[in-house]
Scaffold this motif. Structure first.
Motif, mmCIF file in Angstrom:
data_model
loop_
_atom_site.group_PDB
_atom_site.id
_atom_site.type_symbol
_atom_site.label_atom_id
_atom_site.label_comp_id
_atom_site.label_asym_id
_atom_site.label_seq_id
_atom_site.Cartn_x
_atom_site.Cartn_y
_atom_site.Cartn_z
ATOM 1 N N ARG A 66 0.856 -1.183 0.000
ATOM 2 C CA ARG A 66 0.000 0.000 0.000
ATOM 3 C C ARG A 66 0.894 1.236 0.000
ATOM 4 O O ARG A 66 1.970 1.216 0.580
ATOM 5 C CB ARG A 66 -0.897 0.016 1.240
ATOM 6 N N GLY A 105 -17.549 -1.914 -1.721
ATOM 7 C CA GLY A 105 -16.952 -3.222 -1.944
ATOM 8 C C GLY A 105 -15.503 -3.212 -2.398
ATOM 9 O O GLY A 105 -14.918 -4.267 -2.631
ATOM 10 N N VAL A 106 -14.899 -2.035 -2.489
ATOM 11 C CA VAL A 106 -13.519 -1.905 -2.973
ATOM 12 C C VAL A 106 -12.612 -1.548 -1.799
ATOM 13 O O VAL A 106 -12.920 -0.615 -1.043
ATOM 14 C CB VAL A 106 -13.428 -0.804 -4.058
ATOM 15 N N PRO A 107 -11.486 -2.274 -1.623
ATOM 16 C CA PRO A 107 -10.549 -1.886 -0.557
ATOM 17 C C PRO A 107 -10.170 -0.411 -0.702
ATOM 18 O O PRO A 107 -9.808 0.036 -1.787
ATOM 19 C CB PRO A 107 -9.343 -2.784 -0.789
ATOM 20 N N ALA A 108 -10.300 0.331 0.397
ATOM 21 C CA ALA A 108 -10.055 1.770 0.360
ATOM 22 C C ALA A 108 -8.883 2.114 1.278
ATOM 23 O O ALA A 108 -7.935 1.346 1.383
ATOM 24 C CB ALA A 108 -11.336 2.511 0.744
ATOM 25 N N THR A 120 -13.611 -0.868 3.380
ATOM 26 C CA THR A 120 -13.920 -0.991 1.959
ATOM 27 C C THR A 120 -15.049 -0.016 1.697
ATOM 28 O O THR A 120 -15.918 0.207 2.549
ATOM 29 C CB THR A 120 -14.358 -2.414 1.556
ATOM 30 N N PRO A 125 -4.565 1.798 -1.525
ATOM 31 C CA PRO A 125 -4.157 0.579 -2.232
ATOM 32 C C PRO A 125 -3.089 0.872 -3.282
ATOM 33 O O PRO A 125 -2.979 1.991 -3.788
ATOM 34 C CB PRO A 125 -5.453 0.103 -2.901
ATOM 35 N N TRP A 175 -2.930 0.306 -6.304
ATOM 36 C CA TRP A 175 -3.444 0.795 -7.583
ATOM 37 C C TRP A 175 -3.923 2.252 -7.520
ATOM 38 O O TRP A 175 -4.388 2.786 -8.523
ATOM 39 C CB TRP A 175 -4.576 -0.102 -8.086
#
Length: 131
Positions: free
Chosen positions: A9, A85-88, A82, A107, A109
């Motif tokens: 991260r 539903g997306v890791p934050a 999250t 993350p 990305w």
């Protein structure tokens, strides 16, 4: 603030001349999130507290409500979530001489989000030192 890569991260850090408990309170007080979070207009959480498994709604700065889940909490130290539903982001504080070291991570990305996190830490610093 120089971003570092930690646990896959991107992380930004800021030393704050306030007690870790003060910064932790800001990190977990949903009414404070819009004051330090540039992308947050408001938030609500089931049960009213940041605890593992808690679910809530965060309203973005442009007014879009998104569901979130608190995925990890080490009380007084760190929490992660999250969003939709997306890791934050993850948020944390560690005691150091003269105050604490606060950090936020995104993350792998999402390096473009690091300036937002740096601004949030700057705002938290200002808020914590006003108390």
């Amino acid at each position: 603030m120089t971003p570092t890569l930690r646990d896959r991260r991107w992380t930004v850090h800021r030393d704050i001349a306030a007690a870790p408990e003060v910064v932790w309170a800001l990190l977990t007080d949903l009414t404070a999130w819009p004051r330090w979070g540039p992308t947050v207009r408001g938030a609500s959480i089931d049960g009213g507290r940041v605890v593992e498994g808690a679910r809530g709604i965060v309203t973005t700065a442009v007014g879009v409500p998104l569901p979130f889940v608190i995925t990890e909490v080490d009380p007084g130290r760190r929490w992660s979530w999250t969003v939709a539903g997306v890791p934050a982001t993850s948020h944390g504080v560690e005691p150091v001489t003269g105050g604490c070291a606060a950090w936020m991570s995104a993350p792998l990305w999402a390096p473009a989000y690091l300036p937002v996190l740096a601004l949030a830490l700057s705002r938290i610093d200002h808020m914590a030192c006003q108390r």
